[in-house]
Motif scaffolding. Structure first.
Motif, mmCIF file in Angstrom:
data_model
loop_
_atom_site.group_PDB
_atom_site.id
_atom_site.type_symbol
_atom_site.label_atom_id
_atom_site.label_comp_id
_atom_site.label_asym_id
_atom_site.label_seq_id
_atom_site.Cartn_x
_atom_site.Cartn_y
_atom_site.Cartn_z
ATOM 1 N N ARG A 194 6.792 1.963 8.161
ATOM 2 C CA ARG A 194 6.404 2.693 9.379
ATOM 3 C C ARG A 194 4.892 2.895 9.421
ATOM 4 O O ARG A 194 4.260 2.775 10.488
ATOM 5 C CB ARG A 194 7.128 4.039 9.419
ATOM 6 N N ILE A 195 4.294 3.171 8.267
ATOM 7 C CA ILE A 195 2.842 3.353 8.203
ATOM 8 C C ILE A 195 2.138 2.054 8.567
ATOM 9 O O ILE A 195 1.182 2.034 9.358
ATOM 10 C CB ILE A 195 2.425 3.825 6.793
ATOM 11 N N VAL A 196 2.611 0.961 7.977
ATOM 12 C CA VAL A 196 1.999 -0.346 8.235
ATOM 13 C C VAL A 196 2.122 -0.714 9.715
ATOM 14 O O VAL A 196 1.156 -1.181 10.341
ATOM 15 C CB VAL A 196 2.658 -1.425 7.345
ATOM 16 N N GLY A 200 -0.814 -1.140 12.897
ATOM 17 C CA GLY A 200 -0.970 -2.434 13.544
ATOM 18 C C GLY A 200 -1.249 -3.577 12.590
ATOM 19 O O GLY A 200 -1.844 -4.591 12.976
ATOM 20 N N LEU A 201 -0.810 -3.463 11.344
ATOM 21 C CA LEU A 201 -1.072 -4.483 10.342
ATOM 22 C C LEU A 201 0.094 -5.465 10.238
ATOM 23 O O LEU A 201 1.253 -5.084 10.348
ATOM 24 C CB LEU A 201 -1.290 -3.833 8.963
ATOM 25 N N ALA A 210 -7.366 -1.447 -0.422
ATOM 26 C CA ALA A 210 -6.397 -1.663 -1.500
ATOM 27 C C ALA A 210 -6.543 -3.012 -2.192
ATOM 28 O O ALA A 210 -5.840 -3.278 -3.164
ATOM 29 C CB ALA A 210 -4.978 -1.507 -0.971
ATOM 30 N N GLY A 211 -7.403 -3.891 -1.700
ATOM 31 C CA GLY A 211 -7.710 -5.115 -2.418
ATOM 32 C C GLY A 211 -6.632 -6.165 -2.450
ATOM 33 O O GLY A 211 -6.516 -6.907 -3.425
ATOM 34 N N GLY A 212 -5.813 -6.260 -1.420
ATOM 35 C CA GLY A 212 -4.778 -7.288 -1.371
ATOM 36 C C GLY A 212 -4.115 -7.300 -0.019
ATOM 37 O O GLY A 212 -4.354 -6.415 0.824
ATOM 38 N N THR A 213 -3.271 -8.300 0.227
ATOM 39 C CA THR A 213 -2.554 -8.326 1.486
ATOM 40 C C THR A 213 -1.441 -7.281 1.470
ATOM 41 O O THR A 213 -0.965 -6.857 0.405
ATOM 42 C CB THR A 213 -1.931 -9.704 1.760
ATOM 43 N N VAL A 214 -1.006 -6.885 2.660
ATOM 44 C CA VAL A 214 0.066 -5.898 2.767
ATOM 45 C C VAL A 214 1.317 -6.402 2.051
ATOM 46 O O VAL A 214 1.940 -5.671 1.281
ATOM 47 C CB VAL A 214 0.363 -5.604 4.254
ATOM 48 N N ALA A 215 1.672 -7.669 2.277
ATOM 49 C CA ALA A 215 2.885 -8.210 1.655
ATOM 50 C C ALA A 215 2.777 -8.235 0.140
ATOM 51 O O ALA A 215 3.707 -7.833 -0.571
ATOM 52 C CB ALA A 215 3.173 -9.609 2.185
ATOM 53 N N ASP A 216 1.649 -8.705 -0.385
ATOM 54 C CA ASP A 216 1.498 -8.788 -1.845
ATOM 55 C C ASP A 216 1.573 -7.411 -2.490
ATOM 56 O O ASP A 216 2.183 -7.235 -3.546
ATOM 57 C CB ASP A 216 0.174 -9.453 -2.206
ATOM 58 N N LEU A 217 0.950 -6.429 -1.869
ATOM 59 C CA LEU A 217 0.937 -5.084 -2.441
ATOM 60 C C LEU A 217 2.310 -4.425 -2.362
ATOM 61 O O LEU A 217 2.753 -3.773 -3.317
ATOM 62 C CB LEU A 217 -0.116 -4.228 -1.736
#
Length: 340
Positions: A194-196, A200-201, A210-217
Motif C-alpha cells: 500500500r505504501i509503494v 506511485g512506485l 534504500a539503495g535498490g529497486t522496490v522488487a529487490d528490496l
C-alpha cells in the motif's frame, strides 16, 4: 498509513483467536506437550519408549509477498521463503526439521508458475535437509482470479524432550540478543504494498533512500537461522528463541516469556535497515505502527543466561553472524517494552 487501513487488523485477529483457545484445547490428547500460542505444536509419539523425540509441527504461508513475486515472475524465490519460515518456527522450540508438505492453490493452473513454486520449495528443502514428502495442488476458478495463486506449507520436525525450548528457563537478568533479518521476510506486505502504491512506485523503480529497486528490496529472502543456531540448541545454551514475524518484536517475543517476566528493549540498540526507514518515510507511518507490523531488521531473538552470552555471541560471530544486544529481561507483568 496503518496496517488496518491496508486490510489487516492484528488486534481483531488476536481477539478472534483468543476466543477459540479453549475450543482448540478441547481436542488435545494426553500426547500433546504444548499449549496454544507457541510457534509450533509438540506431540509425543503414542507408545514410544521414554526419551523418544517428540514431534514438532507448524503451518504457515508467505502472505501477500506472493503478489510481488507474481507480478515480477519471481515465484521460485518466495516459494523458498515458505520453507525457511516454517523451519524457523519449529527451530524456536528446539526442533530440527524432518519433512515438509506444501499446498498450492490457483484459479487456473499455469505450469510455469507451479514448476517455479515446486522447484523453489525443493531447493529450500535440500538446503535445510528436509524431505518434501507430499502436498496438494488445487484449481479453484470460482475462488481465485486468473493469475492468482496461494502457497502454504506444513513442517514436521523432532525434538528430544530434554532439548525443548519453551521459555521456562527465562529469568529476570536474562539477556536479549538479536540476529538480523534480510528484509521484511514474509510479514507486513499488505502495508508495504500500500505504501509503494501510494508513492506511485513500480516494482522496477529505485526505492528512495534504500539503495535498490522496490522488487529487490521487498523480495529479499526470508532467512533460515537453522545453520547458525543448531550447535547452540544442541548444547542447551539458549533459554528462549522468538522468530519475529507478524506482530513484530512485541507480538512475538511475549510468546516465549514466562509469567512474572518482562522484556525491556532499547530502541537505540540497533538501526533500522534502509528498507524500513524508506517505507516509514514514504507512508508517513508512526513508529509504534512500524514496530507492530515489521521485524525492523530483527529476524530472531535469543534469550541467553548472562553466563552464556559471551560464549554464544562470540561463536555466532565466528560463524559469520552479526548478533547484537537488544535488552534484558526484568521482573514484572508479562510483556515487551520498547523504550527510547
Amino acid at each position: 498509513m496503518r496496517y488496518d487501513e491496508a486490510g489487516v487488523d492484528i488486534a481483531r485477529a488476536d481477539r478472534a483467536l483468543g476466543s477459540l483457545k479453549n475450543t482448540i484445547r478441547s481436542t488435545f490428547t494426553p500426547h500433546v506437550k504444548s499449549d496454544v500460542g507457541h510457534f509450533a505444536g509438540l506431540c509425543a509419539v503414542p507408545g514410544a519408549p521414554p526419551g523418544t523425540p517428540w514431534l514438532a509441527a507448524s503451518t504457515d504461508g508467505v502472505g501477500t509477498k506472493i503478489l510481488i513475486a507474481r507480478d515480477t515472475r519471481r515465484e521460485r524465490e518466495v516459494a523458498g521463503d515458505l520453507v525457511r519460515h516454517c523451519v524457523n518456527d519449529i527451530l524456536v522450540m528446539g526442533a530440527f526439521p524432518l519433512f515438509f508438505l506444501d499446498y498450492f492453490a490457483t484459479g487456473a493452473l499455469e505450469p510455469r508458475v507451479l514448476a517455479a513454486c515446486v522447484e523453489g520449495i525443493a531447493e529450500a528443502c535440500r538446503g535445510e535437509g528436509v524431505a518434501l514428502l507430499g502436498g496438494e495442488t488445487a484449481e479453484m476458478p470460482d475462488l481465485y482470479s486468473a493469475g492468482d495463486f496461494d502457497l502454504a506449507g506444513t513442517i514436521v520436525g523432532t525434538v528430544p524432550p530434554e532439548r525443548v525450548i519453551d521459555g521456562a528457563r527465562i529469568r529476570p537478568g536474562s539477556e536479549l540478543w538479536a540476529l538480523p533479518s534480510a528484509g521484511l521476510h514474509t510479514n507486513g506486505y499488505s502495508l508495504a504494498r500500500r505504501i509503494v502504491a501510494g508513492a506511485g512506485l513500480a516494482w522496477g523503480d529505485r526505492m528512495p533512500g534504500a539503495g535498490g529497486t522496490v522488487a529487490d528490496l521487498l523480495l529479499a529472502p526470508h532467512r533460515s537461522y537453522f545453520p547458525a543456531l543448531r550447535p547452540w540448541i544442541e548444547h542447551g545454551a539458549l533459554e528462549g528463541l522468538a522468530h519475529v514475524t507478524g506482530g513484530g518484536i512485541p507480538g512475538n517475543l511475549v510468546r516465549v516469556l514466562p509469567a512474572g517476566t518482562r522484556a525491556r528493549i532499547a530502541r537505540s540498540s540497533w538501526t533500522w535497515p534502509a528498507t524500513f526507514r524508506a517505507l516509514q518515510a514514504l507512508g508517513d507511518v508512526e513508529t509504534a505502527e512500524m514496530e507492530r507490523v515489521f521485524n525492523l531488521g530483527v529476524g530472531m531473538i535469543l534469550v541467553l543466561a548472562p553466563g552464556r552470552s559471551a560464549e554464544v555471541t562470540t561463536g555466532l560471530t565466528a560463524a559469520g553472524e552479526m548478533p547484537f544486544r537488544l535488552g534484558t529481561v526484568e521482573a514484572g507483568e508479562r510483556g515487551v517494552e520498547l523504550h527510547d
